[in-house]
Scaffold this motif. Sequence first.
Motif, PDB file in Angstrom:
ATOM      1  N   LYS A 179       0.820  -1.217   0.000  1.00 22.87           N
ATOM      2  CA  LYS A 179       0.000   0.000   0.000  1.00 22.87           C
ATOM      3  C   LYS A 179       0.857   1.272   0.000  1.00 22.87           C
ATOM      4  O   LYS A 179       0.741   2.118   0.876  1.00 22.87           O
ATOM      5  CB  LYS A 179      -0.957   0.015   1.185  1.00 22.87           C
ATOM      6  N   ASP A 180       1.739   1.367  -0.937  1.00 24.38           N
ATOM      7  CA  ASP A 180       2.596   2.548  -1.125  1.00 24.38           C
ATOM      8  C   ASP A 180       3.560   2.819   0.026  1.00 24.38           C
ATOM      9  O   ASP A 180       4.093   3.916   0.138  1.00 24.38           O
ATOM     10  CB  ASP A 180       1.753   3.810  -1.399  1.00 24.38           C
ATOM     11  N   LYS A 181       3.761   1.842   0.907  1.00 24.10           N
ATOM     12  CA  LYS A 181       4.712   2.019   2.000  1.00 24.10           C
ATOM     13  C   LYS A 181       5.824   0.974   1.839  1.00 24.10           C
ATOM     14  O   LYS A 181       5.534  -0.213   1.670  1.00 24.10           O
ATOM     15  CB  LYS A 181       4.008   1.864   3.352  1.00 24.10           C
ATOM     16  N   ALA A 182       7.067   1.427   1.882  1.00 21.62           N
ATOM     17  CA  ALA A 182       8.210   0.527   1.707  1.00 21.62           C
ATOM     18  C   ALA A 182       8.788   0.132   3.069  1.00 21.62           C
ATOM     19  O   ALA A 182       8.799   0.933   4.011  1.00 21.62           O
ATOM     20  CB  ALA A 182       9.283   1.207   0.865  1.00 21.62           C
ATOM     21  N   TYR A 183       9.220  -1.107   3.143  1.00 18.47           N
ATOM     22  CA  TYR A 183       9.810  -1.662   4.364  1.00 18.47           C
ATOM     23  C   TYR A 183      11.132  -2.315   4.004  1.00 18.47           C
ATOM     24  O   TYR A 183      11.293  -2.836   2.899  1.00 18.47           O
ATOM     25  CB  TYR A 183       8.886  -2.717   4.978  1.00 18.47           C
ATOM     26  N   PRO A 184      12.090  -2.341   4.944  1.00 21.76           N
ATOM     27  CA  PRO A 184      13.375  -2.979   4.651  1.00 21.76           C
ATOM     28  C   PRO A 184      13.283  -4.497   4.519  1.00 21.76           C
ATOM     29  O   PRO A 184      14.125  -5.115   3.871  1.00 21.76           O
ATOM     30  CB  PRO A 184      14.264  -2.577   5.830  1.00 21.76           C
ATOM     31  N   THR A 217      10.293  -8.190   5.261  1.00 23.06           N
ATOM     32  CA  THR A 217       8.942  -8.625   5.589  1.00 23.06           C
ATOM     33  C   THR A 217       8.684  -8.626   7.091  1.00 23.06           C
ATOM     34  O   THR A 217       7.540  -8.454   7.518  1.00 23.06           O
ATOM     35  CB  THR A 217       8.645 -10.020   5.004  1.00 23.06           C
ATOM     36  N   VAL A 218       9.710  -8.793   7.899  1.00 22.06           N
ATOM     37  CA  VAL A 218       9.517  -8.734   9.355  1.00 22.06           C
ATOM     38  C   VAL A 218       9.103  -7.319   9.758  1.00 22.06           C
ATOM     39  O   VAL A 218       8.194  -7.130  10.567  1.00 22.06           O
ATOM     40  CB  VAL A 218      10.792  -9.170  10.117  1.00 22.06           C
ATOM     41  N   SER A 219       9.719  -6.331   9.166  1.00 22.61           N
ATOM     42  CA  SER A 219       9.363  -4.936   9.437  1.00 22.61           C
ATOM     43  C   SER A 219       7.922  -4.651   9.017  1.00 22.61           C
ATOM     44  O   SER A 219       7.166  -3.999   9.749  1.00 22.61           O
ATOM     45  CB  SER A 219      10.329  -4.011   8.705  1.00 22.61           C
ATOM     46  N   LEU A 220       7.523  -5.159   7.867  1.00 26.57           N
ATOM     47  CA  LEU A 220       6.146  -5.003   7.407  1.00 26.57           C
ATOM     48  C   LEU A 220       5.182  -5.635   8.402  1.00 26.57           C
ATOM     49  O   LEU A 220       4.203  -5.016   8.816  1.00 26.57           O
ATOM     50  CB  LEU A 220       5.988  -5.660   6.032  1.00 26.57           C
ATOM     51  N   THR A 221       5.477  -6.865   8.821  1.00 23.15           N
ATOM     52  CA  THR A 221       4.605  -7.574   9.765  1.00 23.15           C
ATOM     53  C   THR A 221       4.487  -6.816  11.073  1.00 23.15           C
ATOM     54  O   THR A 221       3.389  -6.655  11.609  1.00 23.15           O
ATOM     55  CB  THR A 221       5.141  -9.002  10.026  1.00 23.15           C
ATOM     56  N   MET A 222       5.605  -6.341  11.606  1.00 28.18           N
ATOM     57  CA  MET A 222       5.574  -5.632  12.878  1.00 28.18           C
ATOM     58  C   MET A 222       4.829  -4.306  12.765  1.00 28.18           C
ATOM     59  O   MET A 222       4.202  -3.868  13.723  1.00 28.18           O
ATOM     60  CB  MET A 222       6.987  -5.422  13.422  1.00 28.18           C
ATOM     61  N   ASP A 223       4.851  -3.687  11.591  1.00 32.17           N
ATOM     62  CA  ASP A 223       4.071  -2.466  11.404  1.00 32.17           C
ATOM     63  C   ASP A 223       2.577  -2.779  11.468  1.00 32.17           C
ATOM     64  O   ASP A 223       1.794  -2.009  12.034  1.00 32.17           O
ATOM     65  CB  ASP A 223       4.417  -1.814  10.062  1.00 32.17           C
ATOM     66  N   LEU A 224       2.174  -3.925  10.923  1.00 32.18           N
ATOM     67  CA  LEU A 224       0.761  -4.294  10.909  1.00 32.18           C
ATOM     68  C   LEU A 224       0.255  -4.783  12.262  1.00 32.18           C
ATOM     69  O   LEU A 224      -0.869  -4.490  12.649  1.00 32.18           O
ATOM     70  CB  LEU A 224       0.509  -5.381   9.855  1.00 32.18           C
ATOM     71  N   VAL A 225       1.062  -5.558  12.988  1.00 28.31           N
ATOM     72  CA  VAL A 225       0.560  -6.205  14.210  1.00 28.31           C
ATOM     73  C   VAL A 225       1.422  -5.956  15.442  1.00 28.31           C
ATOM     74  O   VAL A 225       1.126  -6.473  16.517  1.00 28.31           O
ATOM     75  CB  VAL A 225       0.396  -7.731  14.013  1.00 28.31           C
ATOM     76  N   GLY A 226       2.473  -5.172  15.294  1.00 32.12           N
ATOM     77  CA  GLY A 226       3.381  -4.941  16.410  1.00 32.12           C
ATOM     78  C   GLY A 226       2.833  -3.928  17.404  1.00 32.12           C
ATOM     79  O   GLY A 226       1.751  -3.378  17.243  1.00 32.12           O
ATOM     80  N   GLY A 227       3.599  -3.713  18.435  1.00 33.24           N
ATOM     81  CA  GLY A 227       3.180  -2.808  19.490  1.00 33.24           C
ATOM     82  C   GLY A 227       2.569  -3.586  20.633  1.00 33.24           C
ATOM     83  O   GLY A 227       2.442  -4.805  20.589  1.00 33.24           O
TER      84      GLY A 227
END
Length: 126
Positions: A13-18, A20-30
Motif C-alpha cells: 500500500k505505497d509504504k516501503a519496508y526494509p 517482511t519482518v518490518s512489514l509484519t511488525m508495522d501491521l501487528v506490532g506494538g
Amino acid sequence: MKTECIGDHVKLKDKAYPCTVSLTMDLVGGKWKAVILYHLKDNSKRYSELNKEIPSITEMTLSLQLKQLEKDGLVSRKVYGKKPPVKVVYGLTDFGKSFIPVLEAITSWGNQVVVEKGEFISVAAN
C-alpha cells in the motif's frame, strides 16, 4: 536467497519496508494490536466487550488501535442500525484470520515461558 530478502525493500500500500519482518511488525506490532486480534480470533465482539476483556487498555488506545487494524485490513467494523444507539461489531477479516496461526504460536510460546520461568497469578477484582 530467502524470500524476504529478494529485493532491497518490500512494499505494501505505497509504504516501503526494509524486510517482511518490518512489514509484519508495522501491521501487528506494538503492545496492543496482537492482543486485540487474539480477543477477536474466535468471534466478533462489540467495543464494550473488548474493553472488558482487556481492562488494562485505555479507551482511547483501544479506539485508535481498532481504527489502525481496520485501516490495515485486519479488522472489519460493522454498524447495525441507523439511529443511536447503533450496534458496532468488530471482527477479523479474512486477512486478519490468516494471522491466527501466528497468534496461536505466540500464545503457546508465552504459556511455555510462564510455565518454565514464571507463574500464572490471579488478580483480585475491585
